[in-house]
Write an enzyme that holds these catalytic residues in place. Sequence first.
Site, PDB file in Angstrom:
ATOM      1  N   CYS A   1     -29.051  -7.007  23.179  1.00 24.66           N
ATOM      2  CA  CYS A   1     -30.048  -6.085  22.614  1.00 24.66           C
ATOM      3  C   CYS A   1     -29.552  -4.644  22.774  1.00 24.66           C
ATOM      4  O   CYS A   1     -29.712  -3.830  21.866  1.00 24.66           O
ATOM      5  CB  CYS A   1     -31.392  -6.244  23.309  1.00 24.66           C
ATOM      6  SG  CYS A   1     -31.900  -7.961  23.549  1.00 24.66           S
TER       7      CYS A   1
ATOM      8  N   CYS B   1     -30.596 -14.146  17.131  1.00 21.79           N
ATOM      9  CA  CYS B   1     -32.018 -13.992  17.472  1.00 21.79           C
ATOM     10  C   CYS B   1     -32.837 -13.524  16.269  1.00 21.79           C
ATOM     11  O   CYS B   1     -34.060 -13.585  16.293  1.00 21.79           O
ATOM     12  CB  CYS B   1     -32.195 -13.026  18.633  1.00 21.79           C
ATOM     13  SG  CYS B   1     -31.706 -11.335  18.233  1.00 21.79           S
TER      14      CYS B   1
HETATM   15 FE1  FES Z   1     -31.990 -10.215  20.051  1.00 24.85          FE
HETATM   16 FE2  FES Z   1     -33.302  -8.708  21.710  1.00 24.85          FE
HETATM   17  S1  FES Z   1     -33.330 -10.887  21.607  1.00 24.85           S
HETATM   18  S2  FES Z   1     -32.118  -8.072  20.037  1.00 24.85           S
END
Ligand code: FES
Length: 139
Positions: A103, A33
């Site tokens: 996360c 991400c």
């Molecule tokens: Fe990767 Fe939240 S989407 S840390």
Amino acid sequence: MYSKTVIERFQNPRNAGAMKGANGIGEVGNAACGDIMKMYLKIDDNGVIESAKFKTFGCCAAIASTDMACDLIKGKTIDEALKVTNKDVLDLLGELPPHKIHCSILAEESIHAAVQDYYKKREKELKKAQKAAAEAEAE
Ligand code: FES
């Protein structure tokens, strides 16, 4: 999608910002991400975490998770802090959607990275002090 606590923590994080005088700084990221988390710790001479702060360049769940992780480790010893898991963070935050669990894992990893940095810095200081003592003795 997010619990009230996640949204509230995201909007009003208690521990956001860099820390002056931190003696343990850990940075972790998630390649998928692209989010990055930085955890700052101030650990006292007895190995107790006096203060914890963070800077997160990432999503709402990442910010809420790190903020909660900071609260969870403040006042704890290093050993206790290392036992804090993403499950503990989730228990306090409420559920995260499955694709956001990473996360909270990142928050757990940031604690470990900051503690590792603390140990590295301490080792360096110790070696420096030993060297200075040896030099003083040789004079
Ligand atoms: Fe990767 Fe939240 S989407 S840390």
